[in-house]
Design a protein around this motif. Structure first.
Motif, PDB file in Angstrom:
ATOM      1  N   LEU A 179      -2.839 -21.672   2.380  1.00 22.91           N
ATOM      2  CA  LEU A 179      -3.245 -20.321   2.723  1.00 22.91           C
ATOM      3  C   LEU A 179      -3.075 -19.470   1.470  1.00 22.91           C
ATOM      4  CD1 LEU A 179      -4.184 -18.918   5.358  1.00 22.91           C
ATOM      5  CD2 LEU A 179      -1.824 -18.123   5.646  1.00 22.91           C
ATOM      6  N   VAL A 180      -4.156 -18.909   0.964  1.00 22.40           N
ATOM      7  CA  VAL A 180      -4.099 -18.190  -0.319  1.00 22.40           C
ATOM      8  C   VAL A 180      -4.710 -16.793  -0.146  1.00 22.40           C
ATOM      9  CG1 VAL A 180      -4.214 -20.319  -1.659  1.00 22.40           C
ATOM     10  CG2 VAL A 180      -6.320 -19.111  -1.073  1.00 22.40           C
ATOM     11  N   PRO A 181      -4.270 -15.838  -0.987  1.00 22.24           N
ATOM     12  CA  PRO A 181      -4.817 -14.480  -0.907  1.00 22.24           C
ATOM     13  C   PRO A 181      -6.280 -14.446  -1.366  1.00 22.24           C
ATOM     14  CG  PRO A 181      -2.719 -14.515  -2.109  1.00 22.24           C
ATOM     15  CD  PRO A 181      -3.171 -15.929  -1.970  1.00 22.24           C
ATOM     16  N   SER A 182      -7.054 -13.628  -0.718  1.00 28.06           N
ATOM     17  CA  SER A 182      -8.431 -13.385  -1.136  1.00 28.06           C
ATOM     18  C   SER A 182      -8.490 -12.059  -1.895  1.00 28.06           C
ATOM     19  CB  SER A 182      -9.346 -13.322   0.088  1.00 28.06           C
ATOM     20  OG  SER A 182      -9.095 -12.136   0.827  1.00 28.06           O
ATOM     21  N   ASP A 183      -9.702 -11.624  -2.238  1.00 29.63           N
ATOM     22  CA  ASP A 183      -9.865 -10.337  -2.921  1.00 29.63           C
ATOM     23  C   ASP A 183      -9.962  -9.173  -1.939  1.00 29.63           C
ATOM     24  OD1 ASP A 183      -9.876 -11.562  -5.403  1.00 29.63           O
ATOM     25  OD2 ASP A 183     -12.049 -11.884  -5.364  1.00 29.63           O
ATOM     26  N   GLU A 184     -10.012  -9.475  -0.654  1.00 30.87           N
ATOM     27  CA  GLU A 184     -10.183  -8.424   0.351  1.00 30.87           C
ATOM     28  C   GLU A 184      -8.838  -7.765   0.662  1.00 30.87           C
ATOM     29  OE1 GLU A 184     -11.763  -7.818   4.974  1.00 30.87           O
ATOM     30  OE2 GLU A 184     -11.840  -9.798   4.010  1.00 30.87           O
ATOM     31  N   GLN A 185      -8.797  -6.448   0.552  1.00 34.66           N
ATOM     32  CA  GLN A 185      -7.576  -5.716   0.857  1.00 34.66           C
ATOM     33  C   GLN A 185      -7.868  -4.587   1.839  1.00 34.66           C
ATOM     34  OE1 GLN A 185      -5.580  -4.564  -2.856  1.00 34.66           O
ATOM     35  NE2 GLN A 185      -4.181  -6.279  -2.491  1.00 34.66           N
ATOM     36  N   GLN A 186      -6.814  -4.120   2.452  1.00 35.65           N
ATOM     37  CA  GLN A 186      -6.917  -3.041   3.435  1.00 35.65           C
ATOM     38  C   GLN A 186      -5.612  -2.257   3.416  1.00 35.65           C
ATOM     39  OE1 GLN A 186      -8.496  -0.684   5.185  1.00 35.65           O
ATOM     40  NE2 GLN A 186      -9.726  -2.273   6.186  1.00 35.65           N
ATOM     41  N   ILE A 187      -5.671  -0.977   3.707  1.00 31.01           N
ATOM     42  CA  ILE A 187      -4.466  -0.160   3.834  1.00 31.01           C
ATOM     43  C   ILE A 187      -4.371   0.342   5.269  1.00 31.01           C
ATOM     44  CG2 ILE A 187      -3.304   1.976   3.140  1.00 31.01           C
ATOM     45  CD1 ILE A 187      -4.386   1.619   0.363  1.00 31.01           C
ATOM     46  N   ILE A 188      -3.212   0.115   5.869  1.00 34.11           N
ATOM     47  CA  ILE A 188      -2.929   0.599   7.218  1.00 34.11           C
ATOM     48  C   ILE A 188      -1.967   1.771   7.115  1.00 34.11           C
ATOM     49  CG2 ILE A 188      -2.012   0.026   9.500  1.00 34.11           C
ATOM     50  CD1 ILE A 188      -4.508  -1.515   8.860  1.00 34.11           C
ATOM     51  N   HIS A 189      -2.265   2.847   7.785  1.00 39.52           N
ATOM     52  CA  HIS A 189      -1.388   4.011   7.833  1.00 39.52           C
ATOM     53  C   HIS A 189      -0.602   3.937   9.144  1.00 39.52           C
ATOM     54  CE1 HIS A 189      -3.879   5.470   4.554  1.00 39.52           C
ATOM     55  NE2 HIS A 189      -4.945   5.280   5.321  1.00 39.52           N
ATOM     56  N   ALA A 190       0.698   3.752   9.041  1.00 38.34           N
ATOM     57  CA  ALA A 190       1.522   3.531  10.226  1.00 38.34           C
ATOM     58  C   ALA A 190       2.681   4.515  10.259  1.00 38.34           C
ATOM     59  CB  ALA A 190       2.063   2.101  10.239  1.00 38.34           C
ATOM     60  N   GLU A 191       2.869   5.164  11.404  1.00 38.91           N
ATOM     61  CA  GLU A 191       4.009   6.072  11.549  1.00 38.91           C
ATOM     62  C   GLU A 191       5.321   5.290  11.536  1.00 38.91           C
ATOM     63  OE1 GLU A 191       5.771   9.265  14.805  1.00 38.91           O
ATOM     64  OE2 GLU A 191       3.625   8.780  14.820  1.00 38.91           O
ATOM     65  N   HIS A 192       5.321   4.135  12.186  1.00 40.99           N
ATOM     66  CA  HIS A 192       6.487   3.260  12.213  1.00 40.99           C
ATOM     67  C   HIS A 192       6.073   1.851  11.807  1.00 40.99           C
ATOM     68  CE1 HIS A 192       9.258   5.958  14.505  1.00 40.99           C
ATOM     69  NE2 HIS A 192       8.112   6.461  14.941  1.00 40.99           N
ATOM     70  N   VAL A 193       6.977   1.149  11.158  1.00 41.82           N
ATOM     71  CA  VAL A 193       6.773  -0.254  10.825  1.00 41.82           C
ATOM     72  C   VAL A 193       7.975  -1.049  11.317  1.00 41.82           C
ATOM     73  CG1 VAL A 193       6.528  -1.964   8.980  1.00 41.82           C
ATOM     74  CG2 VAL A 193       5.344   0.244   8.806  1.00 41.82           C
ATOM     75  N   VAL A 194       7.700  -2.198  11.924  1.00 45.55           N
ATOM     76  CA  VAL A 194       8.751  -3.138  12.317  1.00 45.55           C
ATOM     77  C   VAL A 194       8.486  -4.448  11.598  1.00 45.55           C
ATOM     78  CG1 VAL A 194       9.934  -4.295  14.216  1.00 45.55           C
ATOM     79  CG2 VAL A 194       8.776  -2.114  14.626  1.00 45.55           C
ATOM     80  N   THR A 195       9.482  -4.961  10.886  1.00 48.86           N
ATOM     81  CA  THR A 195       9.316  -6.268  10.257  1.00 48.86           C
ATOM     82  C   THR A 195      10.040  -7.318  11.086  1.00 48.86           C
ATOM     83  OG1 THR A 195      11.282  -6.334   8.820  1.00 48.86           O
ATOM     84  CG2 THR A 195       9.385  -5.072   8.049  1.00 48.86           C
ATOM     85  N   ALA A 196       9.309  -8.350  11.453  1.00 49.40           N
ATOM     86  CA  ALA A 196       9.860  -9.499  12.171  1.00 49.40           C
ATOM     87  C   ALA A 196       9.327 -10.734  11.458  1.00 49.40           C
ATOM     88  CB  ALA A 196       9.437  -9.472  13.638  1.00 49.40           C
TER      89      ALA A 196
END
Length: 834
Positions: free
Chosen positions: A198-215
C-alpha cells in the motif's frame, strides 16, 4: 469526499469504528471515519476475539461490561451477526494466593454489577470432565461473557455507524495535523495498491474537523510524531496456535454445550474451542516489542514468524490441563502485533497540550474494550464528562519524561504480567530506578522499599537488611505490614520523616494570576503567607484536581498537587490559563516540580527536631503557633538550607512540609537525620501515611476525589466558597448530593485489611463501595473510606463490607475519627504570649 466534519475518527479497527458509531448515536450527525487500508486490517483481524470481564480497574471493568452488553444488541439493530458466542469464562487457580486474587477482583466486579460465581475443583470437573482439576484450588466463573468474531463485530458497528450517518472512507492516510484556532486541518493522502504493498499516491485532500480522535492502533508512534506528543503505545508480539480437532472434544460436543473460555492464570494462558480443536493463547516471557519507531510501509495485515520455543512451557501446561490435547496436531498459528502501554490499560481521553484532539490508543484487549470505549469517550466529548471517572485511563498519566525505550520495555513487562498475581501492593521492576530524588541512595541504604509514582522512586516502607519486598506481597497483611504499623505509630507517638519529593509543583504569578485562580478553584484564596486546600472542577462540576495553594505575594502563588498526576494536572491548568489569559491579563505559569524537593516531618516531637536545626534570632519561638501558625507558610533556614516551610501535615499530626532546593536535599536529609536521632525519629513510607490520612478522613485524589463526584459529595463543603463564581459551580450545584463520602471502622478478618475497592452493604443490599482502605493504628482495626447514599452517611450507621466472600461489620464514624478537633495539629510548646 466531505471536507468539513464535526468529528474525524482516524483508524478503522474495532475501537475506531465503535467511537464513530457512538458519537453518531450520541447525537453528532457529522462524523467521518478514516482508514488507511481496509477496516479491521490492523490488529483487529488477527485478534482472538476474547471478551474477558476480569480486570482490577474500576473504569476498565465498566468499559468491558458495556462492550459485552452492547455487542449483544448489534444484530437486532444492524441485521449483522457479530459472532458472539456467550460461553462464559472460567478462570482457574492453582494456589490459595490466586484464589485471594479472585476474591479481591470479585469485589470490583460486584461494585460494577458484573455477575460471577466461585467453583470448587470438584464442580469444575463435574461440569467440564476434559479438564484436569486435582491440582486446582478453585475457579471464578463469569457466565455472561465469552468470545466474538472481531471482523464481524467491527463490520456490524460500521454498518450501525453508516445507518446513523457516519461517512467511512478507506485507503486514506493522514499525513499532517494543523490546529487553526477553532478546528483541525487534516491533510490526507490517497493510498493505492502497488505490488502487494500500500503506497501513497499523488492525490491529497484536506479535511476540516472540529474534533479529531486517533484510534491508530499499531501506528500510534506515527500518530505521536505527527502531533508532536508522546504516546507510550507500542506493539508487543502475541502468538496463539490452533490445533486440529480433538476427538475427545468432538465426542463431548455431541451432547454437551461448548466449553467456556478456559484460563489457567498460573500457567499463563487462555484456551477456547475452535471447530472441534483448541486455540491456545499464551502470555509468555520475552515477547518482544515491535515497531518502536513506526510500522514499516510494507507491513499490512501481516504476521511475524511463530516462535514455538518461546511458548513451549505454556503449550506443555495446556496438555497437562487438557490431557486429551496431547495427541492433537497443530493446524494454524498466529503471531501478530498487539499494542500495549506500560500499565496495560489504554490511553483514552484528551491529548496533552492540544485542543479538541482525543486519543484512543494502546488497547491490548481492544475487542473487549471497543464497545465501552466508544460509549464513554462519546460521553466525554459530547457531554463534557463521562458517568465514570476516566482519569485512570487518561493519556496524560505519563509525562514528557517518558521515552520510547521506557515504553517499549515496560510494554513488554505489561505483556508478560498479564497473568502474574496482581497484588494490590504490586511494584513492577522494569526500567527502575529511573527518576530518583537526591536522597534515594541514603534511603535505600536505610532499608527503603520503593514504589514508583509517575516514574519517581518513592519509599513505600522501610525494612531491615535482607528483607525481600517481592516475597512480602500478599492479598492480606503481607510481610511489610508490621513495618508500616511501626512507622504509623512513630508519627502518632514521636516523629517521622517522609520523602514527598514527587509532589507536583507549579508557580503561578502575574497580573491575572489572582483573578484566574479565584475562577479556577472552589475555595477562597489564602492571604499572603497562608495556605488553603482547594479544588479545580470539571465543566460537569465534578472534581478534576486537588491543590494546596500557598500565597507567596499578592499575585504570586505556589501550587502543590499529587505527584502521580503531574502531566494530568499541568495540562488542565495550562489549558485553562490559555483560555482565560486574554480576559484576565498576563498569567505566568511555571512547572517547578524538579526544582524543589520535599520532606514532610510530622509527629508530636517534630517541632523539637526542627528547633535543633533552625537558624533564627529566637529559635525557641520560631516554630510557635504565634510566629508560625497552622496553615501558614514561611521562608526559614535549616542549617545552611533555605526552606519554604508549610505548616501542614497529611498525617494529621503536628508537622511541616519542608520544600527545599533539590540540589541541597542530601545535606538537609543528613541534617534532619542527625537532629532526629535524639528524638527517635523514624523514616516513614507512603503506606503508613496512607493509613494515617484515613484516620483523619483526608480525601485523596484518584480514590475519594475524582471526576465521578463533586467536592460536596466528597463531604468537603468547607473547601467550597459558594459566595463566589468559579468554573463548574452551576453544574456542581445542579448535580446535588447523589452519594456521600464517609469513613468506616471495620471489624474485618484478623489477617487482612481492605484495599479500597470492596463493596459496602446495608443488610443484604449493596449500596456503595470503598475507595480507600487499610489499618488504623489509633483504633486497632481496619479502616476505609467510600461512598454511600446520603441517608446512610450519618455517624453510627451500621453497615457491612465484603472481604474474601464474607460480609464484615462496619460502622460509619464521624469525619476525622482521630483527633476530630485537630488539637494535635495545633499544639504549641510555649504560651501564646511567649
Amino acid at each position: 469526499m466531505k471536507t468539513h466534519v464535526k468529528a474525524l475518527v482516524v483508524g478503522g479497527g474495532a475501537v475506531g469504528t465503535s467511537i464513530a458509531y457512538h458519537l453518531a448515536r450520541a447525537g453528532w450527525d457529522d462524523v467521518m471515519l478514516l482508514e488507511r487500508d481496509e477496516l479491521t486490517s490492523g490488529s483487529t483481524w488477527h485478534a482472538a476475539g476474547l471478551l474477558p470481564y476480569f480486570n482490577m480497574s474500576y473504569a476498565t471493568t465498566h468499559i468491558h461490561d458495556h462492550s459485552i452488553k452492547f455487542y449483544k444488541t448489534l444484530e437486532e439493530e444492524t441485521g449483522l451477526n457479530a459472532g458472539f458466542s456467550v460461553v462464559g469464562n472460567l478462570r482457574m487457580a492453582q494456589s490459595d494466593a490466586r484464589m485471594d486474587e479472585y476474591m479481591l477482583y470479585a469485589t470490583t466486579a460486584e461494585t460494577c454489577g458484573v455477575p460471577y460465581e466461585f467453583l470448587t475443583p470438584a464442580q469444575v470437573k463435574d461440569r467440564y470432565p476434559l479438564v484436569r482439576t486435582e491440582d486446582l484450588k478453585g475457579a471464578i466463573y463469569h457466565p455472561t461473557d465469552g468470545y466474538i468474531n472481531p471482523a464481524d463485530v467491527t463490520m456490524a458497528m460500521a454498518k450501525g455507524a453508516r445507518q446513523r450517518g457516519v461517512v467511512i472512507e478507506r485507503k486514506w492516510q493522514v499525513d499532517a495535523y494543523q490546529w487553526t484556532g477553532d478546528h483541525w486541518d487534516v491533510t490526507l493522502t490517497k493510498m493505492v495498491e502497488k505490488g502487494g504493498n500500500l503506497v501513497p499516491s499523488d492525490e491529497q485532500q484536506i479535511i476540516h474537523a472540529e474534533h479529531v480522535v486517533t484510534a491508530t492502533g499499531n501506528h500510534a508512534q506515527r500518530t505521536a510524531q505527527l502531533l508532536g506528543i508522546k504516546i507510550p503505545a507500542i506493539p508487543v508480539e502475541h502468538q496463539y496456535i490452533v490445533t486440529e480437532p480433538d476427538p475427545a472434544l468432538v465426542e463431548w460436543r455431541k451432547s454437551n454445550p461448548e466449553h467456556p473460555v478456559l484460563r489457567d492464570a498460573d500457567a499463563k494462558w487462555y484456551v477456547r474451542e475452535e471447530r472441534g480443536g483448541w486455540i491456545l493463547g499464551p502470555y509468555e516471557k520475552n515477547a518482544p516489542a515491535r515497531f518502536e519507531y513506526g510500522v514499516p510501509d510494507s507491513f499490512r495485515a501481516d504476521l511475524f514468524p511463530l516462535d514455538l520455543e518461546r511458548i513451549e512451557e505454556e503449550y506443555m501446561s495446556m496438555i497437562h490441563r487438557i490431557p486429551s490435547s496431547e495427541e492433537v496436531g497443530l493446524k494454524d498459528d498466529f503471531n501478530g502485533p498487539i499494542c500495549y502501554t506500560p500499565d496495560g490499560n489504554p490511553l483514552l481521553g484528551p491529548a496533552p497540550g492540544l485542543q479538541n484532539m482525543w486519543l484512543a490508543e494502546g488497547f491490548s484487549f481492544g475487542i473487549t474494550a471497543a464497545g465501552g470505549t466508544g460509549h464513554y469517550l462519546a460521553q466525554l466529548m459530547v457531554e463534557g464528562e463521562a458517568e465514570i471517572d476516566m482519569a485512570s485511563l487518561d493519556p496524560k498519566r505519563y509525562g514528557t519524561w517518558m521515552t520510547t525505550e521506557y515504553a517499549a520495555r515496560k510494554n513488554e513487562e505489561a505483556y508478560d504480567h498479564v497473568y502474574v498475581l496482581h497484588h494490590p501492593d504490586e511494584e513492577r521492576p522494569a526500567c527502575r530506578p529511573l527518576r530518583t530524588s537526591p536522597a534515594y541512595d541514603r534511603q535505600k541504604a536505610r532499608g527503603a522499599q520503593f514504589g514508583q509514582v509517575n516514574g519517581w522512586e518513592r519509599p513505600n516502607y522501610f525494612a531491615p537488611d535482607g528483607f525481600n519486598d517481592h516475597d512480602s506481597r500478599s492479598f492480606r497483611r503481607g510481610g511489610w505490614w508490621q513495618h508500616a504499623v511501626d512507622e504509623a505509630k512513630a508519627i502518632r507517638e514521636g516523629v517521622g520523616l517522609i520523602d514527598a519529593t514527587a509532589f507536583t509543583k507549579h508557580r503561578i504569578n502575574g497580573p491575572g494570576a489572582t483573578a484566574f485562580l479565584d475562577w479556577f478553584t472552589t475555595n477562597k484564596l489564602p492571604r499572603v503567607g497562608r495556605i488553603n486546600l482547594t479544588y479545580a472542577l470539571t465543566g460537569a462540576g465534578t472534581t478534576r484536581t486537588e491543590y494546596t495553594i500557598v500565597r507567596i505575594a499578592e499575585d504570586d502563588y505556589y501550587l502543590v498537587s499529587a505527584g502521580a498526576w503531574h502531566a494530568y494536572d499541568q495540562d488542565y491548568l495550562f489549558k485553562a490559563i490559555a483560555e482565560k489569559e486574554p480576559e484576565l491579563g498576563r498569567i505566568n505559569a511555571q512547572d517547578v516540580t524538579t526544582q524543589w524537593g520535599v520532606f514532610a516531618i510530622a509527629g508530636p516531637k517534630s517541632r523539637d527536631v526542627l528547633k535543633a536545626v533552625i537558624k533564627d534570632a529566637n529559635p525557641d519561638t520560631a516554630l510557635s503557633n504565634k510566629r508560625f501558625p497552622w496553615l501558614s507558610y514561611r521562608e526559614i533556614e535549616l542549617g545552611m538550607c533555605p526552606v519554604r516551610a508549610i505548616r501542614v501535615a497529611y498525617t494529621g499530626e503536628l508537622g511541616w512540609e519542608l520544600h527545599h532546593p533539590i540540589e541541597m536535599q542530601t545535606y538537609l536529609f543528613d541534617l534532619l537525620e542527625k537532629a532526629g536521632a535524639d528524638h527517635g525519629m523514624k523514616l516513614v513510607g507512603a503506606r503508613a501515611q496512607n493509613w494515617l490520612r484515613q484516620e483523619k478522613s483526608y480525601r485523596a485524589f484518584g480514590t475519594e476525589l475524582g471526576r465521578d463526584a463533586t467536592p460536596l459529595e466528597a463531604d468537603l463543603p468547607r473547601f467550597v466558597d459558594l459566595s463566589k463564581e468559579f468554573h463548574g459551580k452551576a453544574s456542581m450545584e445542579a448535580l446535588g448530593i447523589r452519594s456521600k463520602c464517609v469513613t468506616l471502622l471495620i471489624d474485618g478478618p484478623a489477617d487482612a485489611d481492605p484495599w479500597g475497592r470492596e463493596a459496602i452493604y446495608n443488610g443484604d443490599e449493596k449500596i456503595g463501595r470503598l475507595t480507600s482502605g487499610g489499618y488504623s493504628v489509633a483504633f486497632g482495626k481496619s479502616i476505609g473510606m467510600g461512598y454511600v447514599p446520603p441517608d446512610l452517611a450519618s455517624a453510627g450507621t451500621k453497615l457491612k463490607v465484603r472481604m474474601f466472600r464474607e460480609l464484615w461489620d462496619a460502622e460509619v464514624v464521624e469525619d476525622s475519627p482521630y483527633d476530630p478537633s485537630n488539637a494535635t495539629i495545633r499544639v504549641d510548646d510555649i504560651p501564646m504570649d511567649g
